[in-house]
Design an enzyme around this catalytic site. Structure first.
Site, PDB file in Angstrom:
ATOM      1  N   HIS B 270       1.561  -5.409   3.594  1.00  0.00           N
ATOM      2  CA  HIS B 270       0.183  -5.120   3.194  1.00  0.00           C
ATOM      3  C   HIS B 270       0.141  -4.619   1.748  1.00  0.00           C
ATOM      4  CE1 HIS B 270      -3.997  -3.682   4.011  1.00  0.00           C
ATOM      5  NE2 HIS B 270      -3.669  -2.807   3.079  1.00  0.00           N
ATOM      6  N   GLU B 271       0.938  -3.617   1.470  1.00  0.00           N
ATOM      7  CA  GLU B 271       0.922  -3.050   0.115  1.00  0.00           C
ATOM      8  C   GLU B 271       1.481  -4.044  -0.894  1.00  0.00           C
ATOM      9  OE1 GLU B 271      -0.870  -0.527  -0.244  1.00  0.00           O
ATOM     10  OE2 GLU B 271      -0.960   0.118   1.847  1.00  0.00           O
ATOM     11  N   HIS B 274      -1.318  -6.244  -1.927  1.00  0.00           N
ATOM     12  CA  HIS B 274      -2.121  -5.611  -2.986  1.00  0.00           C
ATOM     13  C   HIS B 274      -1.402  -5.725  -4.334  1.00  0.00           C
ATOM     14  CE1 HIS B 274      -5.422  -3.744  -0.830  1.00  0.00           C
ATOM     15  NE2 HIS B 274      -4.634  -3.062  -0.025  1.00  0.00           N
ATOM     16  N   GLU B 301      -8.382  -6.175  -0.763  1.00  0.00           N
ATOM     17  CA  GLU B 301      -7.939  -6.073   0.623  1.00  0.00           C
ATOM     18  C   GLU B 301      -7.669  -7.457   1.209  1.00  0.00           C
ATOM     19  OE1 GLU B 301      -7.224  -3.235   1.856  1.00  0.00           O
ATOM     20  OE2 GLU B 301      -7.022  -3.586   4.012  1.00  0.00           O
TER      21      GLU B 301
END
Lengths: 508, 508
Positions: B270-271, B274, B301
């Site tokens: 997820h990070e 980003h 997101e």
């Protein structure tokens, strides 16, 4: 006592707190740069540092700050309070010095320092001086301009202007007057030890110890001597350092190699010593004001060297430390006498930060002479490696195999810090002198240290040195604490009295 | 084309780069605060953040910047270049918005945010909402004042003014129009899956895996999907986050617990998602200018969710990942089908960041409704825990055992971020819609991912989304990329088409 008068001092304090806050921000970025920052960020970090320097400089030289400082000096409360007078004296000194430097120069120096640091890292890694040389040239040129601004029309030696930034009030002539007799007495002692028939056994220093155990033990020791981890942290970096980032935030770094384990421990105790000074300054109350700041790098270094050497290489320290060290480091079969003697081996080393207490000072004298010659244009940077290597040969009897272990070993010049090195030996002189004083005041000190009680020593240092910030100039502080003017004698007494017995030589 | 005209745009660029540099400094401090800073430094860090906010705000609202922006808009080169027009449009938007906020409010918000964060950490640790409640009250009040300033005389819903800071152009009414049909279709799907007779086996999620192995594997995966470690780093923090600190410096954090290992991996992907967006923005060229900035948090997101979910929970990803994961994590006896099914279990969870792709959105709707009600004074902060727990019961059928696992679980409100939460579900909507588009454009995508080739996907995202910065508003960018207006339908299609087969349910 009038409302108006009170407000000038308060207004100065507000301004300085803002400047101090920006300095804290810059210190945080600098710490990050050395410990955490990814390589691709280096170029832009230079831009950040330069912008902050410009902002700080413009606030620190704001004419209205000058007016407020003058007004504050007139206030009754200041005239009646010796510590406020000292604060104002130092505030005025900082203001006057800052006003001598044009903003572009400050910004150029910051940018050149960040770029120099990046180039130096690469140069050191590849052991190629030519990568760093053009940066050193610009940094020297910028420092010459800086010195000219600081000296103004009054003339004076350029080097003195730079030295004064690190060791306020100190002059090259005084450094020479301290270093010359030190050298005269130190060299024969080193030669005497080198010829001793029964030197200490160095085997301990070749025993490999896993670095994670060393890091754990270093942490234990730093905590034991009083370093407050709730207001700090310990990381690893190529070049160990201490950064007092902000009130409640003093961080140290160390480095560990499997052998000798004593280097990593020594480096941690050294940085913890710096950090104990930073943590003892009254920052919560006076942040941004001279009363909350270290008085000089020499005094700062006296604190690190005192914990690293006077404590960390003493028999009493190892009386306490040996059981814990053996356990945590997994050492076997070492006895106190062996460890104590091994901790005090004097042997020339190519690397300054790995050097013993005695030969270390020859490293400093070398750097003092060479950086002064480069600044004054008497030594071209292209000739630095040759001059360095020749001096290492004549002073230490060693051959420099490559520039990484020669003139590229230290970080200081890469950040543009010229005039910094002599403060290391000044620190050694101060530490020996302070050590004599604390032993007079605390006759039971050896026993306390032998039982792992470091608080009495720390309390003494806090009371006599840390809490005063820049209240008195460094040499005056030293005289107040020790009752004597700074000289080479206490250090020579300390080295002779310890090292001759360690080497089983008689007499003094 | 004249010299004068050219210089207005250049002058704007110089000003914005300076502001961007100070923002980078602030981002570095913020990253440090979450990962490295010792606890005793928290109070003073607030002072640093507040001072930087004030400096940034005063530079961003300088009337002479407004004049330069107006002059730059007149320049021929801008009129002829659609991307420069877009840049100026966004620069003007930022300038106008900044000018609506008084400096004291900006500084108060920064200070309250740092203090709120510290209080929240303690409150969460001790699971005592009352420690955080007074901070939440002040943060809400400051946000009400901020919303009033932003909305000005025009009126408008306070919440919309705040939402617009995170998702420019978005309104609560539009969020409701997107969330209502999503909820209507999502709840029956979740119920259908809950009743499925042959659900996936969850055993994999209770198998303990040492956290150092997870950290190592997470690093491997982040690197494999394209995260550039020479311009970033991966650390551990309580609340995982990505910080785009500066050009060449995008750092991510994750967190690992022994079980389920999939959470730490998912959080890293997820990070990293980003971070791939941040690393793909043209920061080297346009730092400080809108062309180098993320267009909205919803689009941001969408990038993190796409890598975490559409990629990280796909059969093709695990076709590639399973051998490496088994080796590095020390997993034994797992087959692809088991892992794929276990990665797609839908089960209500008290914790938002541990939730599956479907129920996650119910968490967001809850936060959107409650923060809006608190901001508008329809829900007292004292009643927040009760309202939260009731809603978790009715939406997810779960009982909240303590506030740490209830209304204290998220960091956002503690930093004063109200209006942030809806961007998470907007991100989910965008990610599903983008995923449909990329699969149309790259028909071979599954096979490529199955062979560990992530570059084609990353190239597509870079080309279609990352490199454009804020050139088009978020919804327009979405329409340009996908050919459709944002709606709940692609997400529902994606969830149904994947989850029903995973749960061995037939039909759609």
């Amino acid at each position: 006592m009038s409302g108006k008068r009170t407000s000038a001092l308060q207004a100065v304090a507000v301004r300085l707190r803002e400047i101090g806050t920006l300095r804290s921000v810059q210190a945080t970025l600098s710490w990050d740069q050395e410990t955490m920052m990814p390589p691709a960020a280096a170029e832009f970090r230079g831009e950040e540092m330069a912008l902050l320097s410009t902002l700080i400089h413009s606030k620190a030289t704001d004419p209205s700050l000058g007016d407020l400082v003058a007004a504050a000096g007139e206030q009754a409360e200041v005239r009646e309070d010796e510590s406020l007078q000292a604060d104002l004296r130092e505030i005025r000194r900082d203001y006057d010095n800052a006003c001598k430097l044009p903003t572009e120069l400050v910004s150029e120096l910051a940018l050149a320092g960040t770029r120099g640091l990046t180039a130096w890292k690469q140069a050191r890694e590849e052991s190629r001086f030519e990568i760093f040389q053009p940066h050193l040239d610009s940094l020297l040129e910028l420092n010459r301009r800086k010195a000219a601004c600081l000296n103004g029309d009054g003339g004076g030696e350029p080097y003195d202007a730079l030295l004064d930034e690190f060791e306020p009030g100190m002059k090259s002539a005084r450094v020479e007057a301290l270093f010359a007799p030190l050298r005269r007495e130190l060299v024969p002692l080193i030669e005497e030890l080198a010829a001793a028939p029964d030197p200490p056994d160095a085997a301990m220093h070749t025993t490999p110890v896993p670095v994670d155990r060393q890091a754990r033990y270093s942490r234990e020791v730093a905590e034991a001597i009083g370093y407050d981890f709730s207001a700090g942290r310990l990381d690893v970096s190529t070049h160990p350092f201490t950064e007092g980032l902000a009130p409640g935030d003093t961080r140290i770094t160390s480095r560990f190699q499997e052998a000798p384990f004593a280097d990593g421990l020594g480096s941690t105790m050294h940085e913890a010593g710096h950090a104990l000074y930073e943590q003892g300054l009254p920052k919560e109350r006076f942040h941004g004001r001279p009363l909350s700041e270290a008085v000089s790098l020499g005094i700062h270094e006296s604190q690190s060297r005192l914990w690293e050497n006077q404590v960390g290489r003493s028999r009493s320290f190892w009386t306490w430390a040996l059981p814990g060290a053996s356990r945590t480091l997994g050492l076997k079969g070492l006895n106190l006498e062996q460890v104590y003697r091994a901790m005090n081996i004097v042997a020339p080393n190519l690397i300054r930060v790995e050097s013993d207490e005695a030969t270390y000072n020859l490293h400093i004298m070398l750097r003092f002479d060479l950086e002064r010659a480069m600044l004054h244009g008497e030594l071209a940077t292209a000739d630095l490696p040759g001059a360095w290597n020749e001096r290492i040969r004549s002073d230490l009897g060693l051959t420099v195999p490559d520039d990484a272990r020669g003139c590229l070993q230290d970080i200081h010049w890469s950040m543009g810090a010229i005039g910094y090195f002599p403060t290391y030996t000044l620190g050694n002189l101060y530490s020996a002198q302070i050590w004599e004083a604390v032993r007079r005041d605390l006759p039971d000190l050896d026993n306390r240290i032998g039982s792992g009680e470091f608080q009495p020593l720390l309390d003494w240092l806090r009371e006599k040195i840390h809490r005063h910030g820049r209240r008195w100039p460094a040499e005056e502080l030293g005289e107040r604490v020790t009752g004597e003017r700074l000289s080479h004698e206490p250090l020579m007494r300390y080295l002779r009295d310890k090292l001759r017995p360690v080497y089983r030589l008689s007499g003094s």
